[in-house]
Every structure is written in structure tokens, then in C-alpha cells.
Design an enzyme around this catalytic site. Structure first.
Site, PDB file in Angstrom:
ATOM      1  N   SER A  25       0.834  -1.208   0.000  1.00  0.00           N
ATOM      2  CA  SER A  25       0.000   0.000   0.000  1.00  0.00           C
ATOM      3  C   SER A  25       0.872   1.263   0.000  1.00  0.00           C
ATOM      4  O   SER A  25       0.480   2.290  -0.566  1.00  0.00           O
ATOM      5  CB  SER A  25      -0.981   0.005   1.173  1.00  0.00           C
ATOM      6  N   ASN A 119      13.210   4.394   4.687  1.00  0.00           N
ATOM      7  CA  ASN A 119      12.267   3.396   5.203  1.00  0.00           C
ATOM      8  C   ASN A 119      11.102   4.099   5.872  1.00  0.00           C
ATOM      9  O   ASN A 119      11.247   5.210   6.370  1.00  0.00           O
ATOM     10  CB  ASN A 119      12.969   2.493   6.229  1.00  0.00           C
ATOM     11  N   HIS A 121       8.256   3.465   8.913  1.00  0.00           N
ATOM     12  CA  HIS A 121       8.024   2.598  10.076  1.00  0.00           C
ATOM     13  C   HIS A 121       6.761   3.077  10.799  1.00  0.00           C
ATOM     14  O   HIS A 121       6.585   4.282  11.010  1.00  0.00           O
ATOM     15  CB  HIS A 121       9.234   2.668  11.012  1.00  0.00           C
ATOM     16  N   ASP A 155      22.128   0.534  11.655  1.00  0.00           N
ATOM     17  CA  ASP A 155      21.389   0.355  12.904  1.00  0.00           C
ATOM     18  C   ASP A 155      19.894   0.286  12.573  1.00  0.00           C
ATOM     19  O   ASP A 155      19.319   1.304  12.171  1.00  0.00           O
ATOM     20  CB  ASP A 155      21.677   1.587  13.783  1.00  0.00           C
ATOM     21  N   GLU A 186       0.959   7.204   6.958  1.00  0.00           N
ATOM     22  CA  GLU A 186       2.108   6.678   6.205  1.00  0.00           C
ATOM     23  C   GLU A 186       1.993   7.082   4.738  1.00  0.00           C
ATOM     24  O   GLU A 186       2.956   7.550   4.121  1.00  0.00           O
ATOM     25  CB  GLU A 186       2.160   5.151   6.298  1.00  0.00           C
TER      26      GLU A 186
HETATM   27  C1  GRF Z   1       3.722  -0.524   6.792  1.00  0.00           C
HETATM   28  O1  GRF Z   1       2.999  -0.413   7.989  1.00  0.00           O
HETATM   29  C2  GRF Z   1       5.108   0.027   6.954  1.00  0.00           C
HETATM   30  O2  GRF Z   1       5.189   1.095   7.836  1.00  0.00           O
HETATM   31  C3  GRF Z   1       5.857  -1.147   7.512  1.00  0.00           C
HETATM   32  O3  GRF Z   1       5.320  -2.265   6.858  1.00  0.00           O
HETATM   33  C4  GRF Z   1       3.989  -1.976   6.437  1.00  0.00           C
HETATM   34  C5  GRF Z   1       3.954  -2.222   4.960  1.00  0.00           C
HETATM   35  O4  GRF Z   1       2.659  -2.076   4.433  1.00  0.00           O
HETATM   36  N1  GRF Z   1       7.281  -1.001   7.327  1.00  0.00           N
HETATM   37  P1  GRF Z   1       2.463  -1.997   2.866  1.00  0.00           P
HETATM   38  O5  GRF Z   1       3.080  -3.275   2.276  1.00  0.00           O
HETATM   39  O6  GRF Z   1       3.144  -0.762   2.363  1.00  0.00           O
HETATM   40  O7  GRF Z   1       0.986  -1.963   2.665  1.00  0.00           O
END
Ligand code: GRF
Length: 213
Positions: A25, A119, A121, A155, A186
Site C-alpha cells: 500500500s 524506510n 516505520h 542500525d 504513512e
Molecule cells: C507498513 O505499515 C510500513 O510502515 C511497515 O510495513 C507496512 C507495509 O505495508 N514497514 P504496505 O506493504 O506498504 O501496505
């Protein structure tokens, strides 16, 4: 990490490589942002470590080259990372976006793309690194959690923070409901962060990501 690292890279071509393992997503959010020209960039390649990742289909639907590299086909972690580097270099990728890529990134990839791996998170780092960040936040009982985009270093989940968004935790939240609200954030902040990084007008000072306008 040095006290002050000048990183004003020539991101002229603004070519992204997106690494996924599953749903995709966040990949979709990047695809949508480029299509809507909110993010001036080209997704040159999507790489998954899992052949069944639904994100591969999303890439295909968007007309983006998408491949699976199976870790079992490589002798060790470094050989796998070198294969990814090779794929990214052949597509002239400038910036690598991890989007739910469920593997630790090793020296071959980090050395090939220094401060050029991002990344996302699902927590306000440094709180709740690692897996199941939303569950960790809920079980700890914090009232606010969120999402973080950071530069990837050796890290895990601890590189310089590019941007964050806060999400309040509700009394009746479940892991699912909280995760869904974090995911909305996100999808909003990842394209913004990629745009910010591609602009190139930033440095890393200590562990701070500092923008220069
Ligand atoms: C997301 O919650 C991201 O923050 C984490 O893994 C999940 C991936 O979701 N690292 P998607 O595959 O982007 O829907």
C-alpha cells in the site's frame, strides 16, 4: 556517523527503486503521488523478496517493472544484497524506498546507496522499533503513536529521521483500527519525505536530518 555529513547528491533523474515484501500500500501511495505529479519522480523498478507479494501486482497494473528476487537463490545475505544492488544500478536508481520490505539491509546495499535508502516505520521512532510496532504501542499504553520516515543506516530503525506524523491512540483501539489510522498517515508522509530527500537540500548533522531551504 560523522558530526556533519554533507549530502547534496545529484538526484537529477529522480529514479526510485522500491523494495517490498507484501501488500504494497505504501508502494501504491508512491505510484499515486507520481501519477498525480505531487511527487516528481519515476519508479524505475519494484523488487520483492516474496513472489506472492500483492504489491508486485500493483506495480504491474501501474506499468512498472516488477521482479522477485528469492533470497533462497543466493548463498548468503551479502550475495542477496549485491544482487539487489545490481538490479537497482542497471535501472540507474537514485534513491531506494523500503516499503514494507521485511529484511534487514546489509553493507553491500548501504555502501552502494549511502544515505540514499529510505524506510517507513509505523511508530514514532525511537519508540517501538522492530516488528509489530502498532501492537507494541497499544500494549505499552501510549496515548500518541504514529509513523516515521527515516534514512536507513546499519542500525535497524535508527537512522536520521526525515519526517514523522502523530496519531492519537483511542481507548477503544484494536491493533487493526490503530494500524489503519497510522497507515493513512504513512501514505501521506512517505511521498512527501521522498520529495524532500530528492530535493537534495539537506545534510545529516550528528544524527539529525537538517533541511536547508
Ligand atoms: C507498513 O505499515 C510500513 O510502515 C511497515 O510495513 C507496512 C507495509 O505495508 N514497514 P504496505 O506493504 O506498504 O501496505
Amino acid at each position: 556517523m560523522s558530526r556533519e555529513t554533507s549530502v547534496l547528491p545529484p538526484f537529477a533523474d529522480r529514479r526510485l527503486g522500491v523494495l517490498i515484501s507484501g501488500r504494497g500500500s505504501n508502494l501504491q501511495a508512491l505510484v499515486d503521488a507520481t501519477a498525480a505529479r505531487r511527487l516528481a519522480a519515476t519508479i524505475a523498478i519494484v523488487v520483492s523478496n516474496r513472489a506472492a507479494a500483492p504489491g508486485l501486482l500493483r506495480a504491474g497494473e501501474a506499468g512498472i517493472e516488477a521482479i522477485c528476487l528469492n533470497p533462497r537463490d543466493y548463498d548468503d545475505r551479502n550475495a542477496y544484497d549485491r544482487a539487489i544492488v545490481d538490479v537497482l544500478r542497471r535501472r540507474q536508481v537514485d534513491l531506494v524506498c523500503l516499503a514494507g520490505f521485511m529484511r534487514l539491509i546489509g553493507p553491500p546495499l548501504l555502501d552502494a546507496f549511502p544515505y540514499r535508502v529510505l524506510n517507513i516505520h509505523p511508530s514514532l521512532l525511537p519508540a517501538f522499533p522492530g516488528t509489530d510496532a502498532q501492537r507494541q504501542a497499544l500494549e505499552y499504553g501510549v496515548r500518541v503513536t504514529g509513523a516515521t520516515v527515516h534514512l536507513v543506516t546499519s542500525d535497524p530503525d535508527a537512522g536520521p529521521i526525515v519526517t514523522q506524523a502523530a496519531v492519537p491512540v483511542r481507548d477503544d483501539d484494536t491493533v487493526e483500527s490503530l494500524s489503519a489510522r497510522i497507515l493513512v498517515e504513512e501514505h501521506r508522509i512517505y511521498p512527501e519525505a521522498v520529495d524532500m530527500v530528492l530535493a537534495g537540500t539537506w545534510t545529516v548533522e550528528g544524527r539529525r536530518f537538517v533541511r536547508h531551504r
